[in-house]
Write a protein that holds these residues in place. Structure first.
Motif, PDB file in Angstrom:
ATOM      1  N   ASP A  48       0.876  -1.165   0.000  1.00 27.31           N
ATOM      2  CA  ASP A  48       0.000   0.000   0.000  1.00 27.31           C
ATOM      3  C   ASP A  48       0.919   1.222   0.000  1.00 27.31           C
ATOM      4  N   VAL A  49       1.314   1.645  -1.194  1.00 26.51           N
ATOM      5  CA  VAL A  49       2.350   2.668  -1.335  1.00 26.51           C
ATOM      6  C   VAL A  49       1.975   3.968  -0.632  1.00 26.51           C
ATOM      7  N   LYS A  50       0.764   4.448  -0.844  1.00 27.29           N
ATOM      8  CA  LYS A  50       0.346   5.713  -0.239  1.00 27.29           C
ATOM      9  C   LYS A  50       0.409   5.644   1.280  1.00 27.29           C
ATOM     10  N   GLN A  51      -0.086   4.540   1.850  1.00 26.24           N
ATOM     11  CA  GLN A  51      -0.106   4.387   3.304  1.00 26.24           C
ATOM     12  C   GLN A  51       1.306   4.291   3.868  1.00 26.24           C
ATOM     13  N   ARG A  52       2.148   3.465   3.242  1.00 28.38           N
ATOM     14  CA  ARG A  52       3.492   3.253   3.789  1.00 28.38           C
ATOM     15  C   ARG A  52       4.379   4.481   3.623  1.00 28.38           C
ATOM     16  N   ARG A  53       4.255   5.176   2.514  1.00 27.14           N
ATOM     17  CA  ARG A  53       5.018   6.420   2.356  1.00 27.14           C
ATOM     18  C   ARG A  53       4.565   7.445   3.390  1.00 27.14           C
ATOM     19  N   GLY A  54       3.267   7.478   3.657  1.00 33.52           N
ATOM     20  CA  GLY A  54       2.754   8.384   4.675  1.00 33.52           C
ATOM     21  C   GLY A  54       3.296   8.045   6.054  1.00 33.52           C
ATOM     22  N   GLU A 119       8.406  -0.318  -5.822  1.00 34.58           N
ATOM     23  CA  GLU A 119       7.024   0.083  -5.605  1.00 34.58           C
ATOM     24  C   GLU A 119       6.903   1.283  -4.663  1.00 34.58           C
ATOM     25  N   CYS A 120       7.468   1.154  -3.463  1.00 32.78           N
ATOM     26  CA  CYS A 120       7.255   2.178  -2.438  1.00 32.78           C
ATOM     27  C   CYS A 120       8.087   3.433  -2.684  1.00 32.78           C
ATOM     28  N   ASP A 165      11.226  16.278   0.137  1.00 29.14           N
ATOM     29  CA  ASP A 165       9.886  16.051   0.689  1.00 29.14           C
ATOM     30  C   ASP A 165       9.923  15.460   2.093  1.00 29.14           C
TER      31      ASP A 165
END
Length: 226
Positions: A48-54, A119-120, A165
């Motif tokens: 879950d790229v969005k979740q893990r990057r967050g 991916e991440c 970022d």
């Protein structure tokens, strides 16, 4: 098991013995391969790229499920055989790092490299093959096998080790094969939000409070440990 009958003295008795594939295949009871050209492993990434990057941006750490890290189908990774071979390595009196002799170890590394690097992080990181192994006995809660609190790779210019970022340029992955517990070797992380030294770096003042004392300054801070 024939592998359990081996000893470190016998296995390390000569360079020829160490370099002989049969030595390691026997130790693994013929359950794992040792080859010059291991078969490839498909990524099967389900991160879950969005979740893990967050998570990484907010806390500086992230907890990932086995499915995320290794994919939907991890049967080809031979994790059970790898775990049993770790016991055989321990029983032979060898250092856990000898598990690197097996193709299965590097298939696991390749699987989560693809899941995270591609991916991440979108190709912004590269595996540097700084891989370490420990034996954690899940049946012995009284024997600790962990490090004291520390930072991985604290550079002189700490702010320079982050992208614009706020994403770190270096990431450590911890993958347990046994049921590590909070008593014997479970990994704890101090999240970014309570740790001033995470992005700013730590003071060189040896007479002042330690980085851990600064981060965990009161009882409430301990509730933030991951």
């Amino acid at each position: 098991r024939s592998g359990a009958m081996s000893s470190s003295a016998g296995i390390l008795s000569s360079v020829a013995r160490v370099l002989d594939r049969a030595t390691w295949i026997d130790l693994a009871c013929d359950t794992l391969d040792v080859s010059d050209a291991p078969r490839a492993v498909e990524p099967h990434a389900v991160v879950d790229v969005k979740q893990r990057r967050g998570d990484l941006l907010r806390d500086g750490c992230a907890l990932m499920s086995r499915k995320e890290l290794l994919g939907d189908d991890d049967g080809d990774l031979e994790l059970d055989a790898l775990l049993q071979t770790m016991y055989a390595i321990r029983d032979a009196g060898l250092d856990p790092t000898w598990v690197y002799m097996y193709d299965a170890t590097w298939r696991v590394v390749e699987r989560f490299r693809a899941s995270l690097e591609d991916e991440c992080f979108g190709g912004a990181m590269t595996l540097n093959f700084d891989v370490l192994a420990w034996f954690v006995d899940p049946a012995n809660d009284d024997k600790t096998t962990a490090f004291t609190p520390h930072r991985d790779r604290q550079p002189d210019n700490a702010p320079g080790s982050f992208h614009a970022d706020g994403m770190a340029k270096y990431c450590t992955i911890w993958l347990p094969l046994t049921n590590a517990t909070p008593r014997n070797s479970c990994l704890f992380c101090v999240p970014k939000g309570i740790d001033p030294g995470y992005t700013a770096g730590d003071s060189d003042d040896l007479d002042g409070p330690s980085p851990l004392e600064i981060a965990l300054k009161d009882k409430a801070a301990y509730q933030s440990l991951r």
